[in-house]
Every structure is written in C-alpha cells, then in structure tokens.
Design a protein around this motif. Sequence first.
Motif, PDB file in Angstrom:
ATOM      1  N   UNK A 127       0.976  -1.215  -0.122  1.00  0.00           N
ATOM      2  CA  UNK A 127       0.024  -0.063  -0.010  1.00  0.00           C
ATOM      3  C   UNK A 127       0.939   1.134  -0.061  1.00  0.00           C
ATOM      4  N   UNK A 128       2.046   0.993  -0.194  1.00  0.00           N
ATOM      5  CA  UNK A 128       3.050   2.347  -0.152  1.00  0.00           C
ATOM      6  C   UNK A 128       2.415   3.302  -1.351  1.00  0.00           C
ATOM      7  N   UNK A 129       2.759   4.612  -0.984  1.00  0.00           N
ATOM      8  CA  UNK A 129       2.406   5.599  -2.247  1.00  0.00           C
ATOM      9  C   UNK A 129       0.965   6.203  -2.319  1.00  0.00           C
ATOM     10  N   UNK A 130       0.166   5.872  -1.212  1.00  0.00           N
ATOM     11  CA  UNK A 130      -1.148   6.340  -1.308  1.00  0.00           C
ATOM     12  C   UNK A 130      -2.080   6.194  -0.139  1.00  0.00           C
ATOM     13  N   UNK A 131      -1.712   5.042   0.705  1.00  0.00           N
ATOM     14  CA  UNK A 131      -2.468   4.948   2.137  1.00  0.00           C
ATOM     15  C   UNK A 131      -2.329   6.022   3.161  1.00  0.00           C
ATOM     16  N   UNK A 132      -3.652   6.601   3.522  1.00  0.00           N
ATOM     17  CA  UNK A 132      -3.609   7.383   4.418  1.00  0.00           C
ATOM     18  C   UNK A 132      -2.861   7.006   5.893  1.00  0.00           C
ATOM     19  N   UNK A 133      -1.856   7.927   6.235  1.00  0.00           N
ATOM     20  CA  UNK A 133      -0.953   7.454   7.240  1.00  0.00           C
ATOM     21  C   UNK A 133      -1.671   7.566   8.455  1.00  0.00           C
ATOM     22  N   UNK A 134      -2.720   8.086   8.760  1.00  0.00           N
ATOM     23  CA  UNK A 134      -3.463   8.059   9.780  1.00  0.00           C
ATOM     24  C   UNK A 134      -4.316   6.729   9.995  1.00  0.00           C
ATOM     25  N   UNK A 135      -4.814   6.152   8.689  1.00  0.00           N
ATOM     26  CA  UNK A 135      -5.461   4.962   8.676  1.00  0.00           C
ATOM     27  C   UNK A 135      -4.164   3.709   8.832  1.00  0.00           C
ATOM     28  N   UNK A 136      -3.098   4.057   8.511  1.00  0.00           N
ATOM     29  CA  UNK A 136      -2.020   3.065   8.770  1.00  0.00           C
ATOM     30  C   UNK A 136      -2.037   2.919  10.372  1.00  0.00           C
ATOM     31  N   UNK A 137      -1.612   4.062  11.024  1.00  0.00           N
ATOM     32  CA  UNK A 137      -1.521   4.204  12.444  1.00  0.00           C
ATOM     33  C   UNK A 137      -2.780   3.313  13.086  1.00  0.00           C
ATOM     34  N   UNK A 165      -2.648 -10.427   3.266  1.00  0.00           N
ATOM     35  CA  UNK A 165      -3.122  -9.040   3.807  1.00  0.00           C
ATOM     36  C   UNK A 165      -2.713  -7.976   3.200  1.00  0.00           C
ATOM     37  N   UNK A 166      -1.615  -7.923   2.581  1.00  0.00           N
ATOM     38  CA  UNK A 166      -0.941  -6.702   1.966  1.00  0.00           C
ATOM     39  C   UNK A 166      -1.809  -6.555   0.536  1.00  0.00           C
ATOM     40  N   UNK A 167      -2.101  -7.826  -0.031  1.00  0.00           N
ATOM     41  CA  UNK A 167      -2.802  -7.788  -1.463  1.00  0.00           C
ATOM     42  C   UNK A 167      -4.346  -7.359  -1.183  1.00  0.00           C
ATOM     43  N   UNK A 168      -5.059  -7.696  -0.174  1.00  0.00           N
ATOM     44  CA  UNK A 168      -6.244  -7.485   0.242  1.00  0.00           C
ATOM     45  C   UNK A 168      -6.264  -5.812   0.656  1.00  0.00           C
ATOM     46  N   UNK A 169      -5.207  -5.460   1.484  1.00  0.00           N
ATOM     47  CA  UNK A 169      -5.309  -3.991   1.697  1.00  0.00           C
ATOM     48  C   UNK A 169      -5.064  -3.054   0.387  1.00  0.00           C
ATOM     49  N   UNK A 170      -4.202  -3.447  -0.379  1.00  0.00           N
ATOM     50  CA  UNK A 170      -3.936  -2.795  -1.717  1.00  0.00           C
ATOM     51  C   UNK A 170      -5.295  -2.516  -2.326  1.00  0.00           C
ATOM     52  N   UNK A 171      -6.059  -3.618  -2.495  1.00  0.00           N
ATOM     53  CA  UNK A 171      -7.464  -3.762  -3.053  1.00  0.00           C
ATOM     54  C   UNK A 171      -8.355  -2.662  -2.405  1.00  0.00           C
ATOM     55  N   UNK A 172      -8.512  -2.784  -1.130  1.00  0.00           N
ATOM     56  CA  UNK A 172      -9.464  -1.990  -0.493  1.00  0.00           C
ATOM     57  C   UNK A 172      -8.957  -0.502  -0.253  1.00  0.00           C
ATOM     58  N   UNK A 173      -7.706  -0.229  -0.226  1.00  0.00           N
ATOM     59  CA  UNK A 173      -7.446   1.039  -0.082  1.00  0.00           C
ATOM     60  C   UNK A 173      -7.368   1.822  -1.386  1.00  0.00           C
ATOM     61  N   UNK A 174      -7.163   0.944  -2.522  1.00  0.00           N
ATOM     62  CA  UNK A 174      -7.430   1.637  -3.884  1.00  0.00           C
ATOM     63  C   UNK A 174      -6.010   1.984  -4.422  1.00  0.00           C
ATOM     64  N   UNK A 175      -5.945   2.328  -5.616  1.00  0.00           N
ATOM     65  CA  UNK A 175      -4.746   2.433  -6.269  1.00  0.00           C
ATOM     66  C   UNK A 175      -4.005   3.778  -6.265  1.00  0.00           C
ATOM     67  N   UNK A 176      -2.665   3.940  -6.513  1.00  0.00           N
ATOM     68  CA  UNK A 176      -2.147   5.318  -6.548  1.00  0.00           C
ATOM     69  C   UNK A 176      -2.561   6.079  -7.815  1.00  0.00           C
ATOM     70  N   UNK A 177      -1.919   7.193  -7.908  1.00  0.00           N
ATOM     71  CA  UNK A 177      -2.260   8.060  -9.160  1.00  0.00           C
ATOM     72  C   UNK A 177      -1.944   7.391 -10.393  1.00  0.00           C
ATOM     73  N   UNK A 178      -2.475   7.479 -11.504  1.00  0.00           N
ATOM     74  CA  UNK A 178      -2.145   6.758 -12.744  1.00  0.00           C
ATOM     75  C   UNK A 178      -0.740   7.215 -13.018  1.00  0.00           C
ATOM     76  N   UNK A 199      -7.335   5.949   1.910  1.00  0.00           N
ATOM     77  CA  UNK A 199      -6.444   6.597   0.825  1.00  0.00           C
ATOM     78  C   UNK A 199      -6.637   8.138   0.884  1.00  0.00           C
ATOM     79  N   UNK A 200      -5.140   8.672   0.660  1.00  0.00           N
ATOM     80  CA  UNK A 200      -4.951  10.049   0.823  1.00  0.00           C
ATOM     81  C   UNK A 200      -5.880  10.677  -0.414  1.00  0.00           C
ATOM     82  N   UNK A 201      -6.271  11.752  -0.419  1.00  0.00           N
ATOM     83  CA  UNK A 201      -7.078  12.543  -1.531  1.00  0.00           C
ATOM     84  C   UNK A 201      -5.993  12.833  -2.617  1.00  0.00           C
ATOM     85  N   UNK A 202      -6.442  12.881  -3.825  1.00  0.00           N
ATOM     86  CA  UNK A 202      -5.652  12.796  -5.054  1.00  0.00           C
ATOM     87  C   UNK A 202      -4.895  14.345  -5.054  1.00  0.00           C
ATOM     88  N   UNK A 203      -5.311  15.162  -4.320  1.00  0.00           N
ATOM     89  CA  UNK A 203      -4.580  16.456  -4.281  1.00  0.00           C
ATOM     90  C   UNK A 203      -3.236  16.432  -3.396  1.00  0.00           C
TER      91      UNK A 203
END
Length: 488
Positions: free
Chosen positions: A154-164, A209-222, A431-435
């Motif tokens: 989930x590197x590169x897009x997961x909200x750090x507060x959600x990770x905490x 678990x990493x694969x499931x989390x990657x799906x639920x968190x959503x993708x990085x920016x295109x 997921x962090x917002x796009x901006x």
Amino acid sequence: MTAAIAEAYSNITPAVPDWLNKGDNAWQLTAATLVSLQSMPGLVILYGSIVKKKWAVNSAFMALYAFAASLILWVLVCYRMAFGDKLLPFWGKGAPALGQSYLIRRARLPATEHLHSNGTVETPATEPFYPMASMVYFEFTFAAITLILLAGGVLGRMNIKAWMAFVPLWLIFSYTVGAFSLWGGGFLYQWGVIDYSGGYVIHLSSGIAGFVAAYLVGPRLKSDRERFPPNNVLLMLAGAGLLWMGWSGFNGGSPYAANLAASMAVLNTNVCAATSLLVWTCLDVAFFGKPSVIGAVQGMITGLVCITPGAGLVQGWAAVVMGILSGSIPWFSMMILHKKSTLLQQVDDTLAVFHTHAVAGLLGGILTGLLAEPTLCGLILPVKNSRGAFYGHGGGVQLLKQLVGALFVIGWNIVSTTAILLVIRLFIPLRMPDEELIIGDDAAHGEEAYALWGDGEKYDPTKHGLPNADETTPTRLTNGARGVTIQL
C-alpha cells in the motif's frame, strides 16, 4: 585458564540460574538483533529508496511507525496471545509481558506440549535455556517485520492515519492467530503442520493481507502507477543487504537454541537466496535482454521467503532446488501471469508483495511438505517421525497438512484484513485524497527526503541566495558552481 573458563560457565549466581545456557541466550539475543536490523534500518532504507522520490519519507515512516507501535502492543497483550496459555484452538490468552517475575523466569511456551492420541505426552512443552525476556523480544521482531512487509502493498497512497490505526488492530486480530495456531501450540501446531520460521505465519499472511489491503485502499495515481522509479538504487541495495544478512538470525534463531538445526538453517538460507537471485537474474537476461537490479533484489527476497518454512529441515541440495523454483515460479507469476490476469492488474500492489511473499511463502510451505528430511525433522519438531513426501512412509500426509495450513492462513487473513479496514474506513479515509497524492511526502508529513529539485519543479534563484535574480538569470552560484535541475 581452563579452570577460569569452567567457572565462567558453571558458576551459579542470582543472575545466572542453573537452567541458563549462556551460549543459547547469547545467540538468541544476537538473532533477535539481526531480525530487528532487517526492519530497522533494513526495510526502512529499502522502502525509502525503492519508491519514487516524493514518497521516500512516507514509505520509510510507515516501516518506522509499525516497528515502534508493534513493540508496545506486543508487551502489553499480544505476546501471550501468540505464545501464552490456550484460550481457543487458534488463540492464546492475552496478558502483559512486562513484570520482572514473568520476564526473568525460564522461557516456556505453555501450550506447546504435544500429546499422543491416547493422551500421553509425546513431546513436552518448549522450554529454552534462557529467560522469558529473550523469547518475548525475539518473537516481537517477527511480528514487527510481518506488518512492515504488509506495508509494501500500500505504499504511495495509504492515509498515514489509517495506517496508524491498522497496525495495532491487525497485530491483535490477525498476526497473533497465525502465530499461536502454527507456533504457540494451536491446532495446526498440534496437528503437525510445519512452518519452521514463518513461511506461513509471516510471509503468506503478509502477502495475502497486503494484497487485500491494496485492493481496499485503492490504487496510486495513474501517473505514479505508470512511472515509479526508485529514487536511490544503491541505497536500496544497502537495505536489501541488511535484509539478507539479517535472515541468518531470522531462520537461525528459530530452533530457540544454538544447535544443529540453527547451523543447517543459516547455511540453507543463504544457499537458497543466492540460487534464487541468480535464477531470477538469468531469466531477466533471457527474456528482457539485460539484468535488473530490482529484479535481483526480488529474486533474493523470494529465495529467502521460500526457504523459511523449511530452513532447518531440508538438506543442502534441497535448498538449491528450492532456490531454483523460488527464482522462477514467482518470476513467472509476476512477469507473465500478472500481465495476463485481470484481477492482478486491478489491484495496485506497489512492491508486488503478493508475488514475493504470498506466492513464495506458499511455494516454500509446499516444498517443505515434499522435502523435509526425517532426521532433521526429528531434531526439533514436536510430532515425531515427521517427513516430507519425497521420503515416503506417510510423507504424503505431511503435504496435505501443509496445504490445509496454507488455506487456513489465507482465509483468516482475507477475512480479518477486510474486516479491519472496513471498520477503519468508517472513521478515517483509507486513501489520501488526489491533491495530496500529487504532492506526496510534503503533504503527508511536511517533509521531503532530499534537498534537490526534481519531479518537474523549476529552479528559482530568488529562493536560493540570489535575491536580485529572476527566472532568466543564469543559475551561477557565488562559489562558481552551477545550479542543476535533477530529474528523478
């Protein structure tokens, strides 16, 4: 001199009780330190270097936070959930592991006593010759690295507060279940499923678990998915080197003693990793025309993962065979199958933890069910006469046990990881917002990894010591050096 040495190893004092083996204790503390170095600083460096420059700080911090948060929760409740008295067939009774009366007693895993079908004792409970404090810390290092490996998805897009919030919940409701079931005396341990050092407990669980989390968190920016180069390949190799060397403690410490199994495990670990790295590199050259440094690191990791469930239980030639397969099967799943699978392409698994940990961990567990050598199994396993299918005499049953154990770990991690993230999502966006994703580290932490200009930024001399210059002024500094825009 001889008498002095003898006294040093036999003298009984309050700090050296008669059950303490100084050699075993020294090795266990050393092994624990080696595993710690895999995470801190190994994976902190690896993650901070293998990602795009704008995500270096965030990726490194996710690993740093997981290491610290896991330790506190581990001693408060989770150690005894994983290695304490039995509560359920798959879970121990949670309790603190902080009191001196508990920590300085001889280590013991109370639920690991193995019984015959008639109720008589086949193997007594595990009781290493060192204090509980050594055991608590050693097992913590495995828990921490599992969460850090999971983060790779989930590197590169997961909200750090959600990770905490995710770290403590996953440690409680997922990791401790796998650890107790397979290591602490739970139902898979009692049945005889082999997981010597974490092929299932750590790698299969973190990969799924990493694969499931990657799906639920959503993708990085295109734009990040299309171009995500490492910001420092040499530093990435330094982190990978710490990971590889630390694996000697990872697998060498798992027999809980400086014994024959530990020696076999250390040698097999390095042989398998080297073989896997070379096979992966050769496949890269054969199919893509040039060796990839990142590919070599991935091959190293899949070799280390694959040997882990059987490191002290297979012969040296079997370690080579496992290295060949771990350098080729995960390579195929990542480089060929992934590109043809709609499901795999839909999930943005940043560091491909599904392939490097789930696929390689499952492969290692199955190969252990095939290649576990009877004499080596007899050195440390609780179920006597265990053996791989290659050695006949009931070895096929062991392979079945390995498959069932894998299915339990996969199923539990899919369910628990999904439930945890869905609960967190009610309170914190995953997921962090796009901006913020466009900006990266500066948006997430207000910090950047390097004092460089890059990622499309323009060099502004008015901000760097030339107050009267404009954007058309040549960027010659007062000492004669030229300002350079570095594209990363």
